[in-house]
Every structure is written in C-alpha cells, then in structure tokens.
Design an enzyme around this catalytic site. Structure first.
Site, PDB file in Angstrom:
ATOM      1  N   ASP A   1      33.607  43.379  33.357  1.00  0.00           N
ATOM      2  CA  ASP A   1      33.745  42.222  32.479  1.00  0.00           C
ATOM      3  C   ASP A   1      35.056  42.238  31.686  1.00  0.00           C
ATOM      4  O   ASP A   1      35.616  41.184  31.413  1.00  0.00           O
ATOM      5  CB  ASP A   1      32.556  42.148  31.512  1.00  0.00           C
ATOM      6  CG  ASP A   1      31.238  42.006  32.277  1.00  0.00           C
ATOM      7  OD1 ASP A   1      31.243  41.315  33.311  1.00  0.00           O
ATOM      8  OD2 ASP A   1      30.237  42.588  31.843  1.00  0.00           O
ATOM      9  N   VAL A   2      35.544  43.426  31.344  1.00  0.00           N
ATOM     10  CA  VAL A   2      36.755  43.499  30.513  1.00  0.00           C
ATOM     11  C   VAL A   2      38.024  43.169  31.291  1.00  0.00           C
ATOM     12  O   VAL A   2      39.096  43.104  30.707  1.00  0.00           O
ATOM     13  CB  VAL A   2      36.906  44.882  29.837  1.00  0.00           C
ATOM     14  CG1 VAL A   2      35.752  45.148  28.896  1.00  0.00           C
ATOM     15  CG2 VAL A   2      37.062  45.988  30.852  1.00  0.00           C
TER      16      VAL A   2
END
Lengths: 102, 463
Positions: free
Chosen positions: B390-391
């Site tokens: 996600d990052v």
C-alpha cells in the site's frame, strides 16, 4: 451547582496540575521524528503503569478478611506490575537497537 | 487520605522523571537514558508507596502485595525479553490492556467505600468504564495484529449500535451517581457493558489502523490512571496519567497525519469498503504482470549504480531483515550505492521498520525518510520492494475513488526498474489492487522474502 463550585475550590490545586500537565504532554511530544513514535508510545505505555500505585493503595487499605477486595486487588497489582515492567523492558529493548548503530 | 512528607517528595521526583523521560524519548541520542530515568522514577514511587504508608498493615496484605509484584515482574520481564521484534506492536497493546484492567479493578473495589459522594462515585465509574474499554479494546487489537482475528468484523449498523451503547453507558453512570445507589448488580452491569463496548469499538476497525487504535487506547489508560489519582489525591498517579493521556492523544494525531486520515475516519469510517473496492479495483486495472527470475534480478542489480530498498511488513514477517542487510553490504562492496526508503507507517507501527532494521545494525544514515528519498527515485536504477504494497501504490496519487487516495507514498514508479518481491498477488493490508504491479517497468519476483534474498545473494556472489 454549589456542589460543583465547592468541588472546584476544594481541588483547585489538582485542577491546576491537570491543566498544566495537558500542556506539558503536548509540548513534550511536539516534534518527535516518526522513527521514534513506536518507542515513545511504548514508553508512555509504561508510564501509565503508575496505576499500579492505586492498586497497591487499595490493598493497603483493605480489611484482611475481605477476600473479594483482596483477590481483586491482588490481580490489579499483578496486572499493573506487568504493565510497568513489560512496558519499560520492551522500550529498552527497542532503544538498545538504535544505540548499536553508532 | 494522608501522606507523609517524604512520600510526597518521592512522588514529586517521580513526576519530574516522567516528564524528563518522555522528553528524552523524543531524541535518538537520549532516548534510552530517558526510558531508564522514567523507570527509576516509577521504582521509587512504587517502593515509597509500600514502605512509607501510614498505619499498621497486616503481614498477610504485605505478603500478597509482594507476591503480586514479584510475579508481575518475572512474567512481564520474560514476555518482554522473549517476544520477537516483529511482534512489538502486539506487545505494547497487551501491556496497555493490563494497565486498563488494573484501573477498572481498582474502581470495582473502591465503589462502595465512597457511597453517597456523588463526584467521587463519578470518578470511580468513569475509571471503570475507561479502564474496561482500554482492556477489552487492547485485547481485540492484540488479537488482530496477531492474526487471530484477521478481518474487520462489522455488524449491520455498527456505528449506530456502538454510539447507542456508549450513550447508554453514560446515562447509566449518571443514574448510579445521582440516585446514590450502592447496587453491586448495577456496578457489574456497567463493568461488563464497558467491556463489551471496547470489543465492539475495535472490531470494525481494519488491521492497518491498529497502531492508531493502540495509541488512542494508550491515552485512555493514562486517563484512567489519572482518575485514580484524582480519587486518592495521589499526585504521581495524576501527573503520570494526565501526561500519558495528553502525550498519547498528540501521538495518535501524529500517526493519523502520517497516513493522511482523520481520527474520526479511522474510528467511524472503517477502511473504505474493503470488498467493494477490491472488486472495482481489479476491473479498472488492465494489463499483465511480468515475472522475473532471481538471476535476472541479480544481473540487473550487478550492473546498476544506485539501488533503493523499500522494506515493508512482508520483510518482517519473513524475518528477512538480516538477509536484506547482507544483500546491502554485498552491493556496497561492489561499489553500488544502496539506501533504504522508509515509509512513516512501514511495518505495523510508525518507526517499526526502523527498529527492525536497526536490530540488524544497518547504518542510521542509510535509512532515508519518505520526504528525503522521494526526489531520488528518478535517478535510481533499481528499486527493490520487499513485502510492501500500500505504501507504494500510485492509486494514492491518481485514483480519487481509492480508500488510500491522498496518503503520502513512496514514488517508486519514478525509478528506472522496479522489482517487487511478494509471496503472491494478494492485495496488501488495505485490501486494494496495486497498479504498480502492472507497470511496464515492474517485474514481479514471487516467493518468500528471506529465501529469495538469500538466493539473490548467492547469485551476486558468483558474479
């Protein structure tokens, strides 16, 4: 209403402490790098283990034949100690690693 | 309650050590000393409370206190020393819950000692409610991080139900306080009601938001301790508790900021509507993924000049932090510049990834924070993403419909080549697809992080 005013004037000192401590807490955390958020949270977690002092006071003030109060107090002291010791040791373990880097 | 003068002085010193300790924890140089100073303050406060107490105390009670403290010390010490570094967030949650439970139990015992004193009763009941919520909430957070509960669990209309329960708890507290009732039944109904609320409060919140929840519950426990201090007129409990309550609240907001979420959104929003976005996401992302072999990647790295490693929770789970450090040293020896790009919420807690890499004695200068490293991706030859998802998801920049839209991310898509190591195509913690995997410049390197990195190392050694 008078009860509330009485309460405020009787506990003025504590109310001062509460308000000032709120500001101290905010100031102290102010500009901490994200790197240290986890150790900081863990350290703060250990400090609220101070609740164990309340648990000790409960036990010191209990009648020796009040089994219920003594057993609940015993558990409270035990859990509070877990919070204090576990909290500080875990924080130290995390920070030990930061130190090695130098 | 009367205190001796010497005990008051000890409490004063202890309060100062907490402030000093927290302040020093905010700086890498002094952090460890700060923790020890606060611990020392705690030790004298506890010992002082026991030994300077006014009045005759039966031996039985002294022994019981001694046994409880001894038991708590040994068990707490062992747990804290034995648990793996990857499990730290769970552990903080667990210890936080213990403190909350302790505060709630104090309230349960003290309730009938203050019969008729409305304000003291309110303080006690508030302590019970907050302590219980902190306890049961922390246990759920612990189970979620542990993987025991691995899905957000939502009843229909959970927000409405939770709010109704909360209002009911407050009204019931008011009723008990002003009716002057000394009913044990009411007391326990309130206690179990608050426990249930803690469970319902944390259950619907997604695993990715657990650090925020733990931080919030941490400040709750501080508040519960402070209420105890108010009740007893005990200064050290008051200062320690309020300090943690306020510092914890600020920390909670700092964590929310790092993820570009508001606290309200974390608590009431759930994390997007996970199932829905996953479905929508997969339909909007087109193209195919490209797989790479270990030797492809080894060759690519061998002929590059600048490599950036993006570690994520997957690295921690695979226990690959030592392997990645070895890879970094090997590449450096070949004259390749290596850096780690650390997202503020990489891992399961802000700063968690730094702790893990520090454990393997990665140099401090090699750990680059997001803002510093983002402009550097454009002239980086290879980015190796290990177990992060996600990052590095560009949807945060360009898909307003995505639940992570607006979250600051690492701009790895600007690099010349992107290697992504994952175990499978399974989405990350937020449960959404990542278009980065379908990027032309991206190659997927499937497999367990530790095994893959180790074979990368042996390939590179042979070159």
């Amino acid at each position: 209403m008078t009860e509330l005013l009485d309460f405020i004037s009787n506990n003025l000192q504590m109310i001062y402490i509460v308000i000032l401590m709120i500001f101290v807490g905010v100031e102290v955390i102010g500009h901490v790098p994200a790197v240290l958020h986890t150790p900081l949270m863990s350290g703060a977690n250990a400090i609220h283990g101070v609740v164990v002092i309340g648990a000790i006071l409960v036990m010191l003030g209990s009648e020796p034949d009040n089994i219920l109060a003594l057993s609940l107090g015993f558990v409270a002291v035990l859990l509070g100690t877990l919070n204090v010791i576990g909290g500080f040791v875990v924080t130290d373990r995390m920070l030990e690693m930061f130190k090695k880097k130098k | 309650m009367e205190y001796q003068f010497s005990l008051e002085i000890i409490y004063l010193i202890a309060s100062v050590t907490y402030i000093l300790g927290l302040k020093m924890l905010g700086n890498p140089e002094s952090a460890r000393r700060g923790n020890l100073i606060a611990a020392g303050g705690m030790a004298i406060a506890i010992l002082g409370t026991i030994f300077l107490y006014k009045g005759e105390i039966p031996t039985l009670i002294y022994s019981l206190i001694g046994i409880a403290i001894l038991l708590g010390t040994v068990v707490g010490w062992l747990i804290a020393k034995k648990v793996a570094m990857t499990k730290m967030p769970e552990l903080v949650s667990l210890f936080n819950g213990m403190g909350g439970a302790s505060a709630a139990l104090i309230g349960l015992i003290e309730f009938h000692h203050y019969n008729g004193e409305t304000l003291s009763i309110i303080t006690i009941l508030a302590g019970i409610i907050i302590g219980s919520i902190s306890f049961s909430g922390s246990m759920i957070a612990w189970a979620k991080l542990n993987g025991t509960i691995n899905k957000p669990f939502r009843f229909p209309k959970y927000n409405l139900i939770n709010n109704l329960i909360f209002i009911a708890l407050i009204l019931f507290t008011a009723y008990i306080a002003w009716s002057g009732s000394s009913s044990q039944l009411y007391l326990y109904i309130l206690f179990f009601g608050a426990l249930a609320y803690g469970v319902l409060f944390v259950l619907p919140i997604g695993g990715a938001d657990m650090p925020v929840v733990i931080s919030l519950l941490n400040s709750f426990t501080g508040l519960a301790a402070a209420l105890g201090g108010f009740l007893y007129g005990n200064m050290v409990m008051l200062t320690g508790g309020i300090l943690v309550g306020s510092a914890g609240t600020i920390l909670t907001f700092a964590m929310c900021n790092a993820m570009n979420r508001s606290l309200v959104n974390v608590i009431f929003g759930g994390f997007g509507d996970t199932d829905l976005t996953a479905e929508e996401g997969s339909s909007t992302i087109k193209g195919s993924i490209k797989k790479a072999s270990v030797s492809d990647v080894a060759i690519l790295m061998n002929y590059s000049q600048r490599v950036i490693i993006v570690p994520g929770y997957g690295l921690a789970v695979a226990q690959a932090q030592h392997a990645i450090h070895e890879l970094e040293q090997l590449l450096e020896k070949k004259g390749i510049e290596v850096k780690y790009a650390i997202h503020p919420v990489a891992g399961r807690m802000p700063g968690h990834m730094n702790v893990l890499l520090a454990e393997t004695s990665v140099e401090y200068e090699k750990l680059a924070e997001m803002e510093d490293v983002n402009p550097e991706f454009a002239n980086t030859d290879v980015v190796l993403v290990v177990g992060a998802n996600d990052v590095v998801n560009p949807a945060a920049h360009n898909d307003p419909a995505s639940p992570i839209y607006g979250m600051p991310i690492l701009d790895v898509e600007n690099a010349k080549q992107i290697i992504i190591n994952k175990r499978s195509m399974k989405p990350g913690y937020a449960g959404i697809e990542n278009e980065l995997f379908f990027n032309q410049k991206t190659s997927m390197l499937f497999g367990d992080a530790k095994a893959i990195i180790q074979s990368l190392i042996s390939e590179l050694k042979g070159m």
